[in-house]
Design a protein around this motif. Structure first.
Motif, PDB file in Angstrom:
ATOM      1  N   ILE A 140      -0.151  -6.892   2.460  1.00 23.22           N
ATOM      2  CA  ILE A 140      -1.525  -7.246   2.102  1.00 23.22           C
ATOM      3  C   ILE A 140      -2.462  -6.496   3.049  1.00 23.22           C
ATOM      4  CG2 ILE A 140      -3.216  -9.107   1.899  1.00 23.22           C
ATOM      5  CD1 ILE A 140      -0.940  -9.312  -0.111  1.00 23.22           C
ATOM      6  N   LEU A 149      -6.743  -4.891   3.585  1.00 22.38           N
ATOM      7  CA  LEU A 149      -8.141  -5.182   3.253  1.00 22.38           C
ATOM      8  C   LEU A 149      -8.907  -3.891   3.038  1.00 22.38           C
ATOM      9  CD1 LEU A 149      -8.955  -7.879   5.953  1.00 22.38           C
ATOM     10  CD2 LEU A 149      -8.099  -8.234   3.631  1.00 22.38           C
ATOM     11  N   ASP A 182      -0.969  -4.561   7.633  1.00 22.92           N
ATOM     12  CA  ASP A 182      -0.675  -5.775   6.881  1.00 22.92           C
ATOM     13  C   ASP A 182      -1.362  -6.950   7.570  1.00 22.92           C
ATOM     14  OD1 ASP A 182       0.384  -7.842   5.402  1.00 22.92           O
ATOM     15  OD2 ASP A 182       2.469  -7.264   5.717  1.00 22.92           O
ATOM     16  N   GLY A 185      -6.112 -12.571   5.739  1.00 22.17           N
ATOM     17  CA  GLY A 185      -7.097 -11.739   5.052  1.00 22.17           C
ATOM     18  C   GLY A 185      -8.462 -12.374   4.890  1.00 22.17           C
ATOM     19  N   GLU A 186      -8.505 -13.583   4.384  1.00 14.84           N
ATOM     20  CA  GLU A 186      -9.790 -14.253   4.145  1.00 14.84           C
ATOM     21  C   GLU A 186     -10.544 -14.502   5.451  1.00 14.84           C
ATOM     22  OE1 GLU A 186     -11.288 -14.663   1.295  1.00 14.84           O
ATOM     23  OE2 GLU A 186      -9.593 -14.057   0.051  1.00 14.84           O
ATOM     24  N   TYR A 188     -12.380  -7.109   0.217  1.00 17.22           N
ATOM     25  CA  TYR A 188     -11.430  -7.910  -0.553  1.00 17.22           C
ATOM     26  C   TYR A 188     -10.002  -7.541  -0.192  1.00 17.22           C
ATOM     27  CZ  TYR A 188     -11.320  -3.849  -3.759  1.00 17.22           C
ATOM     28  OH  TYR A 188     -11.212  -2.595  -4.299  1.00 17.22           O
ATOM     29  N   ILE A 189      -9.089  -8.425  -0.601  1.00  9.40           N
ATOM     30  CA  ILE A 189      -7.668  -8.286  -0.329  1.00  9.40           C
ATOM     31  C   ILE A 189      -7.026  -7.384  -1.381  1.00  9.40           C
ATOM     32  CG2 ILE A 189      -5.493  -9.571  -0.322  1.00  9.40           C
ATOM     33  CD1 ILE A 189      -7.109 -11.923   0.856  1.00  9.40           C
ATOM     34  N   VAL A 190      -6.105  -6.530  -0.920  1.00 14.85           N
ATOM     35  CA  VAL A 190      -5.413  -5.581  -1.798  1.00 14.85           C
ATOM     36  C   VAL A 190      -3.912  -5.671  -1.531  1.00 14.85           C
ATOM     37  CG1 VAL A 190      -5.089  -3.123  -2.281  1.00 14.85           C
ATOM     38  CG2 VAL A 190      -7.369  -3.986  -1.759  1.00 14.85           C
ATOM     39  N   GLU A 191      -3.137  -5.744  -2.595  1.00 16.08           N
ATOM     40  CA  GLU A 191      -1.686  -5.632  -2.444  1.00 16.08           C
ATOM     41  C   GLU A 191      -1.349  -4.160  -2.322  1.00 16.08           C
ATOM     42  OE1 GLU A 191       0.830  -7.775  -5.115  1.00 16.08           O
ATOM     43  OE2 GLU A 191      -0.664  -9.353  -5.338  1.00 16.08           O
ATOM     44  N   THR A 237       1.969  -1.177  -0.811  1.00 21.95           N
ATOM     45  CA  THR A 237       3.308  -0.919  -0.306  1.00 21.95           C
ATOM     46  C   THR A 237       3.204   0.120   0.802  1.00 21.95           C
ATOM     47  OG1 THR A 237       3.686   0.804  -1.961  1.00 21.95           O
ATOM     48  CG2 THR A 237       4.440  -1.419  -2.505  1.00 21.95           C
ATOM     49  N   PRO A 277      -1.966   1.531  -2.150  1.00 26.75           N
ATOM     50  CA  PRO A 277      -2.423   0.337  -2.857  1.00 26.75           C
ATOM     51  C   PRO A 277      -1.707   0.194  -4.209  1.00 26.75           C
ATOM     52  CG  PRO A 277      -4.285   1.536  -1.956  1.00 26.75           C
ATOM     53  CD  PRO A 277      -3.076   2.413  -1.795  1.00 26.75           C
TER      54      PRO A 277
END
Length: 98
Positions: A2, A4, A31, A36-37, A53-56, A58, A66
């Motif tokens: 995760i 940002l 990560d 994150g918040e 905002y949060i981004v998934e 790898t 992303p």
């Protein structure tokens, strides 16, 4: 993983959270796990970033990538004129298949 992302409040540049600051290079993103918040709230209040905002994502031997196409495009710049995009810290980023 995760990570940002947001926009620099002064320049509007796409930025990525490095663990201590914001960078224009996605490969410097770290990560944030479940924090994150909290980080977003703190950095927004400090007026360091806008629309964070949060981004998934790898991470592998090619760097941080992303998961969503929108954020991959944000990481490398415009798709219509790649020559105008961000010159990445890692020159192999241009090898991504968006």
């Amino acid at each position: 993983m995760i990570i940002l992302t947001g926009n620099d409040l002064k320049t509007g540049d796409v930025t990525w959270w490095t663990g201590t600051d914001w960078s224009r290079h996605v490969d410097e993103a770290v990560d944030v796990g479940a924090d994150g918040e909290l980080i977003i709230a703190r950095e927004t209040a400090a007026r360091q970033v806008n629309s964070a905002y949060i981004v998934e994502a790898t991470k592998d031997e090619n760097g941080v990538r992303p998961a969503h196409i929108k954020d991959r495009i944000r990481a490398v710049g415009p798709t219509v004129r790649p020559d105008l995009g961000l010159k990445p810290a890692d020159p192999t980023i241009g090898n991504w298949v968006i």
